[in-house]
Structure formats: C-alpha cells, structure tokens
Design an enzyme around this catalytic site. Sequence first.
Site, PDB file in Angstrom:
ATOM      1  N   PHE A 312       7.337   3.389  -1.703  1.00  0.00           N
ATOM      2  CA  PHE A 312       6.090   2.756  -1.288  1.00  0.00           C
ATOM      3  C   PHE A 312       4.894   3.440  -1.941  1.00  0.00           C
ATOM      4  O   PHE A 312       4.796   4.670  -1.950  1.00  0.00           O
ATOM      5  CB  PHE A 312       5.905   2.860   0.233  1.00  0.00           C
ATOM      6  N   ASP A 313       3.988   2.639  -2.464  1.00  0.00           N
ATOM      7  CA  ASP A 313       2.657   3.153  -2.742  1.00  0.00           C
ATOM      8  C   ASP A 313       1.994   3.339  -1.373  1.00  0.00           C
ATOM      9  O   ASP A 313       2.376   2.683  -0.408  1.00  0.00           O
ATOM     10  CB  ASP A 313       1.879   2.131  -3.576  1.00  0.00           C
ATOM     11  N   LYS A 314       1.030   4.236  -1.258  1.00  0.00           N
ATOM     12  CA  LYS A 314       0.443   4.511   0.064  1.00  0.00           C
ATOM     13  C   LYS A 314      -0.696   3.560   0.428  1.00  0.00           C
ATOM     14  O   LYS A 314      -0.609   2.785   1.373  1.00  0.00           O
ATOM     15  CB  LYS A 314      -0.051   5.956   0.138  1.00  0.00           C
ATOM     16  N   THR A 317      -0.561  -0.331   1.314  1.00  0.00           N
ATOM     17  CA  THR A 317       0.839  -0.684   1.551  1.00  0.00           C
ATOM     18  C   THR A 317       1.297  -0.112   2.894  1.00  0.00           C
ATOM     19  O   THR A 317       1.592  -0.860   3.831  1.00  0.00           O
ATOM     20  CB  THR A 317       1.729  -0.153   0.414  1.00  0.00           C
ATOM     21  N   VAL A 508       7.391  -0.987  -3.541  1.00  0.00           N
ATOM     22  CA  VAL A 508       6.401  -1.810  -2.848  1.00  0.00           C
ATOM     23  C   VAL A 508       5.010  -1.334  -3.207  1.00  0.00           C
ATOM     24  O   VAL A 508       4.672  -0.160  -2.998  1.00  0.00           O
ATOM     25  CB  VAL A 508       6.589  -1.735  -1.312  1.00  0.00           C
TER      26      VAL A 508
END
Length: 633
Positions: A312-314, A317, A508
């Site tokens: 995951f990008d932070k 997201t 993501v």
Amino acid sequence: MSFQQKILSSKNKITLISGILIVIGFIAHFGFGNTQVFNIAFIIASILGVAPIAIQAFGALKVKVISIDVLVTIAVIGAVLIQNYEESAIVTFLFLFGSWLEARTLNSTRSAIKELTEMAPEVAFKQMENGEFEEVDIWDVDEGDILQVRTGGKVPVDGTVIIGEGHINEASITGEADPVRKETDSEVFAGTILENGTIQIRADRVGEDTTFGKIIELVEEAQDSKSAAERFIDKFSQWYTPVVLVGAFLTWVFTQNVELAITILVLGCPGALVIGVPVSNVAGIGNGAKNGILFKGSETFQDLAKVDSILFDKTGTLTVGNPEVAESKTYGDADLALSYLASVEGESDHPLAKAVLSELGDIELYPVDNTDVVKGGGIVAEVNGSRVAVGNVALMEQEKVKLNAKARKDFETYEKRGNSLVITAVDGELKALMGIRDQIRPGIKEDLQAMKNLGVKNLVVLSGDNQGTVDLVAKELGLTNAIGNLLPEDKAAYLKELQAEGEIVAFVGDGVNDSPSLAMADIGVAMGSGTDVAIETSDLVLMNSDMSRLQYAIGLAKTTVNNMRQNIVIAIGVVLVLLSAVFFSEWMNMSIGMLVHEASILVVIVNGMRLLRYNLKGSKDFNEKEASVVTEA
C-alpha cells in the site's frame, strides 16, 4: 446477404421450426400411428437443423479448426444415412437450442454493461450565446461549455459546479447510494443524478473522456478479454475434438457399428466446457461493475485469488489524504520566514503544501523565482533575494543548513508522534518546523484484517514519508511491514524483490508516482479518486476509494475462480460419464446423450450466473451500509 449468412441469421427461427416439426412427428406417430408423417417431419427437421451447424463447421475447417460443429455435423449426417431420423432431428434441435441458450445467458450476464449504457446521459441543457439554456444532444457539448442540471436530471459530463448547490446520487460511479452534497467548486461526474436543487457546471471532460465513459470502456474490454482458464480450454479443444473423431473412427473400425461410432461423436461434444468459464468470467466482472469495482480483465481474477502480498502507498490509500498541521515550532525571528514558506508552498499542489497554506491562512506573499523541485526532498527557491529551502531533513542536510542538537531532537520527537516534517530554512538557517499528520481511513483496520482472513499473507506500507510516521501507521493497522523514505523507484524495486521470491503481489496506490509500481505489480489496484495515470496503469479500480471493496474484490475473485473450476469439472465429468455409459449400458443413445449435454450446459450456466448475486459475508453493502448475510456463491 449471401445464402449462408441468411441461414445463420435465421438460426433461432430454424430452431423453433425444428422443434415444431419434432412435436408434429411425435403426435403423428404416437397419436395416429402415421409413420410416414413421422419420418417426413423428422427428415425435414434434420435437414433444416444441420444446415447452420454445417455452415459453421465448414467455416471452422477453412481456418483449420476442428470445432464441435464438425462433430455434430458428421454425427447427424451419419444418423440420416442409417435412417435414424429421430435421433438426427433431436440432436440438431438440442444443439441449436443450446446455442440459443448460451447466447441468451451471456447477454443476461452482461447486464452490468446494459445498465451502465442505459444510465449514460443523452442530452444536456447548454447555455447559448443569448444566455438561455437549450436542450442539445450530448455530443454537441464541448469542454468549457456552461451546462444546467435540474432536479432529477442526469449530469451530462464531468465538470465543476460554478453556480448553485444540491445533492447528487453517485451510485453509477462509486456504487455508493447515499447522496453527496455539491456546491461551488465541487466536482461532478457524468451519469450521476441530481436529487434536489439546480446547478450550473463547467464542462471539464466530455463524451468518452468522462469518468462514466471510461467505466463503460473498461468493463467492455474486461468482458471481452480471456482468462487463463479460457485460453486453456481453447488449446484443449484444439486437440480434444480431433481425438474424439479418431476415437469414433477406431470404434467403427473395430466394431463395424456405425451407430455406436456416431453416438461417440455426439457424446464427445464438450459444450458445457466451452460455455462454462466465459459465463463465470462475465458474471464476475458484471458483479464487480455493479458494486463499483472495475476488473480490467478476466485474468485479474486468477491473480487476485492467489495474491500473497498487498503493498500500500500511505497517503490517500491507508489515510484520508487530507493532512493537517498538528504542531509547529519556530526558531528565532520567523515571521518573514513564514511568509517565504507560504510563497514557496503556493507553487506546489502537494497535499502537505495545502496543509501548510491552510495553517498559515492570510499572510503576506512574495514573488518566487528559480524554483527547483528536489526529488524526494522538497523545494528550493529564490524569494525576495533569499534562498529558501522547504522540505525534509535530507534536504536540509543537502543545503548544509545548521542543525543543532535541539533541532534534531525536535525532528525526532515530531516523527515519533507520527508527523510528516515540513522544515523551512532561509539562507542556510533553520527557521520553522511543522508536523503534519493525515488521518487513518475510517474502518481501514477491519478491512485489512478481512483481507488476512481471506488468505493474504503480507500487508505492507511503502511510503516516501519518514520511517517514524509509517511505523506508527503500521502499528495502528497491524501491518506486516512498513518502509519509509522511499522514492518511486525504491517502491518498484521492493515489489520486484517479492516477485523474484515467487510471490503474487498487488500494489494499491492513487498517485502519478505510484504508476510504475501499479504497472509492475501482478495486480495494480487504483483508488477511483486517484490520478488518471494511476487508473490507466492499474488492473483493478475501486471507484469510490473504499478499501472494503478490495476485500470484496478478493472474495469475488476467489469465488469466481472456484466457480470456473466447478464448471470445468461438471463439463468434463458429464462427458466421461456419457462415454462410459456407451460401453457399459444399454440405454445410452444419441438423443439421450445430447439431452444430457444440454442439461449440463444449463447447469454450468445457472452455476455461473450465481455470481451475479454474490456478496461477501460480513462486507459492507454499498446500498444498505450494513453487514450482508447473503451466502457466498
């Protein structure tokens, strides 16, 4: 139109006429004992029925493909030659009826596309030169036009509200039925419905370039794509059909029983195998589209069902993507430095820059010159004759800014509290420190746990933010790993390492900087609120940016793949049982075999269409916003 085309276009009429002739023949035979009418009716039904099948078989042979139509054509001709008119007529009727049933079923499973197309706006109220609004065709609207949307009307294009306010139902875009309030400067999307109020909008994207147009295009492309299972079946049929032909020929050679050989040809038709997987794929894609999840291809089901790790990008997201200044500190006289800071941040559209400007409010600004964006660091610019650096610790060190022990202690403390740092230095001297925090998305922790429950082994956050911030996010959400201070190429490199270890990896993200990782991942997942580049390079789009839809997508993918396997087992199992029955029973014949075949086609169709009603247990329903109790398909 040629004679062959006329016959093929009349397949449904031929099927109906054949069915009527068969009924007439049975009535004549069993009702009146008239064998002559019985034979004539069944001969005509056989000739009519085999015509479109033979044309299709000939077309396949011309491109060197031995199709199922070839098997049926040979079997029917053989049955007629041995005067088994009853079976030849019934076999052709059942085969044509099965083809009609398959076409009808695929059309119904494509209902998501039909519904989307029907929701597409056809007209718009456009402001003319005299200032009045007139109804025009949607294709007469250009970017920059001013349009009016009235209560109950569809928003015709993607645009920005310039006058008025109201509530819009965006279910066609996000799957979310709750109305969303729109006012001046709000973004609106084509195909959504204004439930109350009247608004005027400026057209930003029109026609096929609208979000709605792209959704239709993506779903159509996905439904036309082929999965690994379908490609396997294509290859399987290339050698399977010739094997059946050879088997029937050898049966005739060793037994001299023509009827037995013909029966093997009929029973060997893998009709359910051909239709079973496409029905599952199309139904699964349709279910996703109705729920705001766009699978860009049926191949995505296979990978998502087996995904090992999700990266995951932070920002935007796992977090809301709307950071705010949580705490700040100045060093010495910093009033002028804060004006310089606001001036520099005004040149950026980064979320952190917006947070800084919101915090500083109405403050004096100065002209900014020679702006230099330092990748992964921040911005350096000339403001009012001074060199101003705004960014992280790495940028300060690069600019050789004097950082004493107290300042470094402040940086460490801010990071431990989960802040992203925005440090300002003027002419090499530290002037200001701001700690900016983003909020964790509501319900995200439960969504991530649900993904683990579905078999995902690793959940990892990758971010360009400082390590302290990403560690806090990982700890709060129970993630497997957290890596900060990453550039876009670093994220892609980490992803590649996992793939090299044999893992199926999903990524993501929602930003332009995420596009390399989205493209490289086995499954790139874009948030619908993200950039066009991210959406274009992804394999899966969550239109309402709700992470609970990702767990739904994983559950749907697993169920769809299982459904495909079930249909393959049913199809192959039926063929094996029928062929065994030929040699080990006395009741099996062509008509019974074809009837069982068509029944198996109906079974796999019904099984595949169950996916249209699929809902993941315990997932949030878009329309009801409550836990679902629908049993998984």
